[in-house]
Design a protein around this motif. Sequence first.
Motif, mmCIF file in Angstrom:
data_model
loop_
_atom_site.group_PDB
_atom_site.id
_atom_site.type_symbol
_atom_site.label_atom_id
_atom_site.label_comp_id
_atom_site.label_asym_id
_atom_site.label_seq_id
_atom_site.Cartn_x
_atom_site.Cartn_y
_atom_site.Cartn_z
ATOM 1 N N SER A 1 -2.582 8.859 5.663
ATOM 2 C CA SER A 1 -3.188 9.872 4.811
ATOM 3 C C SER A 1 -3.666 9.304 3.481
ATOM 4 C CB SER A 1 -2.182 10.997 4.549
ATOM 5 O OG SER A 1 -1.186 10.561 3.620
ATOM 6 N N HIS A 2 -4.188 10.204 2.647
ATOM 7 C CA HIS A 2 -4.677 9.821 1.325
ATOM 8 C C HIS A 2 -3.587 9.208 0.464
ATOM 9 C CE1 HIS A 2 -2.923 13.827 0.594
ATOM 10 N NE2 HIS A 2 -2.724 13.412 -0.642
ATOM 11 N N ASP A 3 -2.343 9.618 0.679
ATOM 12 C CA ASP A 3 -1.241 9.108 -0.152
ATOM 13 C C ASP A 3 -1.047 7.610 -0.012
ATOM 14 O OD1 ASP A 3 -0.321 11.323 -1.600
ATOM 15 O OD2 ASP A 3 0.806 12.083 0.130
ATOM 16 N N GLU A 4 -1.540 7.019 1.070
ATOM 17 C CA GLU A 4 -1.321 5.588 1.309
ATOM 18 C C GLU A 4 -2.441 4.714 0.751
ATOM 19 O OE1 GLU A 4 1.652 5.472 2.202
ATOM 20 O OE2 GLU A 4 1.504 7.622 2.588
ATOM 21 N N VAL A 5 -3.459 5.320 0.132
ATOM 22 C CA VAL A 5 -4.596 4.529 -0.355
ATOM 23 C C VAL A 5 -4.953 4.880 -1.799
ATOM 24 C CG1 VAL A 5 -5.565 4.074 1.927
ATOM 25 C CG2 VAL A 5 -6.198 6.183 0.738
ATOM 26 N N VAL A 6 -3.925 5.216 -2.597
ATOM 27 C CA VAL A 6 -4.126 5.536 -4.015
ATOM 28 C C VAL A 6 -3.014 4.891 -4.843
ATOM 29 C CG1 VAL A 6 -5.353 7.722 -3.693
ATOM 30 C CG2 VAL A 6 -2.862 7.707 -3.679
ATOM 31 N N HIS A 7 -3.163 5.004 -6.165
ATOM 32 C CA HIS A 7 -2.129 4.582 -7.114
ATOM 33 C C HIS A 7 -1.714 3.125 -6.931
ATOM 34 C CE1 HIS A 7 -2.122 8.688 -8.250
ATOM 35 N NE2 HIS A 7 -1.323 9.147 -7.298
ATOM 36 N N GLY A 8 -2.700 2.268 -6.700
ATOM 37 C CA GLY A 8 -2.425 0.847 -6.605
ATOM 38 C C GLY A 8 -1.923 0.371 -5.267
ATOM 39 N N LYS A 9 -1.863 1.253 -4.268
ATOM 40 C CA LYS A 9 -1.384 0.846 -2.946
ATOM 41 C C LYS A 9 -2.433 0.070 -2.165
ATOM 42 C CE LYS A 9 1.678 4.870 -2.551
ATOM 43 N NZ LYS A 9 1.945 6.139 -1.809
ATOM 44 N N GLY A 10 -3.699 0.172 -2.579
ATOM 45 C CA GLY A 10 -4.762 -0.524 -1.871
ATOM 46 C C GLY A 10 -5.276 0.274 -0.692
ATOM 47 N N SER A 11 -6.452 -0.092 -0.211
ATOM 48 C CA SER A 11 -7.019 0.543 0.978
ATOM 49 C C SER A 11 -6.280 0.068 2.224
ATOM 50 C CB SER A 11 -8.499 0.191 1.100
ATOM 51 O OG SER A 11 -8.641 -1.214 1.285
ATOM 52 N N LEU A 12 -6.534 0.733 3.345
ATOM 53 C CA LEU A 12 -5.901 0.300 4.592
ATOM 54 C C LEU A 12 -6.286 -1.131 4.934
ATOM 55 C CD1 LEU A 12 -6.012 3.331 7.077
ATOM 56 C CD2 LEU A 12 -4.050 2.418 5.828
ATOM 57 N N ILE A 13 -7.582 -1.435 4.871
ATOM 58 C CA ILE A 13 -7.989 -2.798 5.226
ATOM 59 C C ILE A 13 -7.502 -3.782 4.176
ATOM 60 C CG2 ILE A 13 -10.280 -2.792 4.104
ATOM 61 C CD1 ILE A 13 -11.226 -4.247 6.751
ATOM 62 N N GLY A 14 -7.354 -3.328 2.938
ATOM 63 C CA GLY A 14 -6.827 -4.201 1.892
ATOM 64 C C GLY A 14 -5.373 -4.577 2.103
ATOM 65 N N LYS A 15 -4.632 -3.749 2.853
ATOM 66 C CA LYS A 15 -3.228 -4.051 3.147
ATOM 67 C C LYS A 15 -3.089 -5.125 4.220
ATOM 68 C CE LYS A 15 -1.997 0.860 2.560
ATOM 69 N NZ LYS A 15 -1.390 0.873 1.236
ATOM 70 N N MET A 16 -4.150 -5.323 4.999
ATOM 71 C CA MET A 16 -4.071 -6.232 6.134
ATOM 72 C C MET A 16 -4.111 -7.685 5.656
ATOM 73 S SD MET A 16 -3.918 -4.063 8.684
ATOM 74 C CE MET A 16 -3.149 -2.833 7.641
ATOM 75 N N PRO A 17 -3.271 -8.562 6.198
ATOM 76 C CA PRO A 17 -3.266 -9.974 5.803
ATOM 77 C C PRO A 17 -4.386 -10.767 6.480
ATOM 78 C CG PRO A 17 -1.610 -9.596 7.484
ATOM 79 C CD PRO A 17 -2.216 -8.255 7.181
ATOM 80 N N GLY A 18 -4.618 -11.969 5.967
ATOM 81 C CA GLY A 18 -5.562 -12.886 6.608
ATOM 82 C C GLY A 18 -6.949 -12.870 5.991
ATOM 83 N N ASP A 19 -7.852 -13.625 6.624
ATOM 84 C CA ASP A 19 -9.241 -13.669 6.181
ATOM 85 C C ASP A 19 -9.954 -12.391 6.632
ATOM 86 O OD1 ASP A 19 -9.730 -13.972 8.930
ATOM 87 O OD2 ASP A 19 -10.044 -16.133 8.773
ATOM 88 N N ARG A 20 -11.252 -12.326 6.373
ATOM 89 C CA ARG A 20 -11.993 -11.105 6.688
ATOM 90 C C ARG A 20 -11.895 -10.755 8.166
ATOM 91 N NH1 ARG A 20 -18.512 -10.095 6.556
ATOM 92 N NH2 ARG A 20 -18.333 -11.709 8.167
ATOM 93 N N TRP A 21 -12.079 -11.743 9.049
ATOM 94 C CA TRP A 21 -12.016 -11.454 10.482
ATOM 95 C C TRP A 21 -10.643 -10.900 10.867
ATOM 96 C CZ3 TRP A 21 -9.169 -12.496 14.750
ATOM 97 C CH2 TRP A 21 -9.746 -12.150 15.985
ATOM 98 N N GLN A 22 -9.587 -11.528 10.352
ATOM 99 C CA GLN A 22 -8.241 -11.078 10.687
ATOM 100 C C GLN A 22 -7.954 -9.690 10.123
ATOM 101 O OE1 GLN A 22 -5.093 -13.879 9.994
ATOM 102 N NE2 GLN A 22 -6.074 -15.518 11.150
ATOM 103 N N LYS A 23 -8.470 -9.403 8.942
ATOM 104 C CA LYS A 23 -8.258 -8.066 8.368
ATOM 105 C C LYS A 23 -8.850 -6.997 9.282
ATOM 106 C CE LYS A 23 -7.921 -9.237 3.433
ATOM 107 N NZ LYS A 23 -6.635 -8.566 3.173
#
Length: 498
Positions: free
Chosen positions: A296-318
Amino acid sequence: EWLSRRGQTDILNSPMSIYEAHLGSWARNADNEWLTYRELAPLLAQYAKQQNYTHIELMPIGEFPYDPSWGYQVTGYFCPTSRFGSPDDFRYFVDFLHNHDIGVIIDWVPAHFPKDDFGLRRFDGSALYEHEDWRKGEHKDWGTLIFNCGRREVGNFLYSSVLFWLEFYHIDGIRVDAVASMLYLDYSREEGEWEPNEFGGRENLDAIDFLRKMNILVHEKFPGVMTIAEESTSWGGVSRPTYLGGLGFTFKWNMGWMSDILKYFSADPIYRKYYHKNLTFALLYAFHENFVLPLSHDEVVHGKGSLIGKMPGDRWQKFANLRLLFGYMYAHPGKKLIFQGGDIGQWSEWDHDASVDWGLLKYAPHARLQKYMTHLGKLYRDSKCMWEDDFSSNGFEWVDLNDAESSTISFIRKSKNPDDYMLFVFNFTPVVRYDYKIGVPENCFYQEVLNSDSEDYFGSNVGNKGGVWAKPAACNQWPNTISITLPPLAMTIFGPKR
């Protein structure tokens, strides 16, 4: 026609994929101004249909004074916000979505209200809607006041509000915000800041009684309408009937699943073997409630980062990780919820004052992610085994949950017809695994139904050339075996072809 069908639909055993949207920031015009209800209706309907969502969930739509509250500090309990048009415009919005077979859920906030003098605070000069005692009457975290649900007049006011939205605007479901804060007298309070109930406990008996009566009213008067609890604790029976001692909600958000899965996906794949239980733990309690799996929206605000921003690795891995996350959610028992922007891989956090970054779709990784979500959504809606028995262990069976060293898991989802099933295999590392053996029920051909690593989805196109034949050799607890190639950071789905 929509309302008639709604009353005859068994929503627990139907596909349900929810797209959560904030109308002020889903899309804006060229001058960065809000669109109207009438402008938004065809755009949202077209998008939901394209992506195979069954419902739109709107963040609070009741009138509210403060934009950064996102609507959660409500002052108008019977009217949609005038930001986007009139009440009749909102009715048009809902009817337009219904005419395109999209249900409408709204967030509803009976837990608290703002302190604005033009609102309900000290409405007649006394604590009319709130508690006089500050230990019961104020949310210090949010700077708001708590409804006194023990007063019959307050309960009737809130019951009237929810029933009005359902009767006048034809809303299909309400998601009740902050239920945990209502259930506990000591919610977010230190010692000495709360008063026990008459039995010496921490349970808010008045709020519990209010929630039960609210659910009874909704289900009696509007068959087919769903109520959804945002409840983050281990309170039992939230989505069980009141006559069995439950609170009576149709669904409960599975906040534990969300927390575990995001922690897992945030870890570098080399360390994921140490977090393997984060993948599997939710299945220990998955059938105790009727769960919605929320991103939900609660997981992508207040410095938590976007969903894809949470994913590790380079662009392809994200992007591979994000496809894998969505695949795991759609495969897992429970209904689905995704917040706007996540399904196109928006890099930035959600900003309530700006549109979704739709311009990203001119770039291949984002456009192909959206294509993947379109195909995944269609497969979900077309496949009974992915939703028909969501809330019974009969619809789920592990194949292998113990290969933590390789960070792989596999399971079967079944419909009420046990011959209707699909096999889901997940590889949570970027390592391609060849000749990986999986136990299967039947000695037949297993077609590769969907592969999140397809080049169509910006993947590396590692796969199984359309499918594999099983062999009559025992593997795990199963009498037959398939030997497959596991693509990197990918979900592969197989279906038996007899």
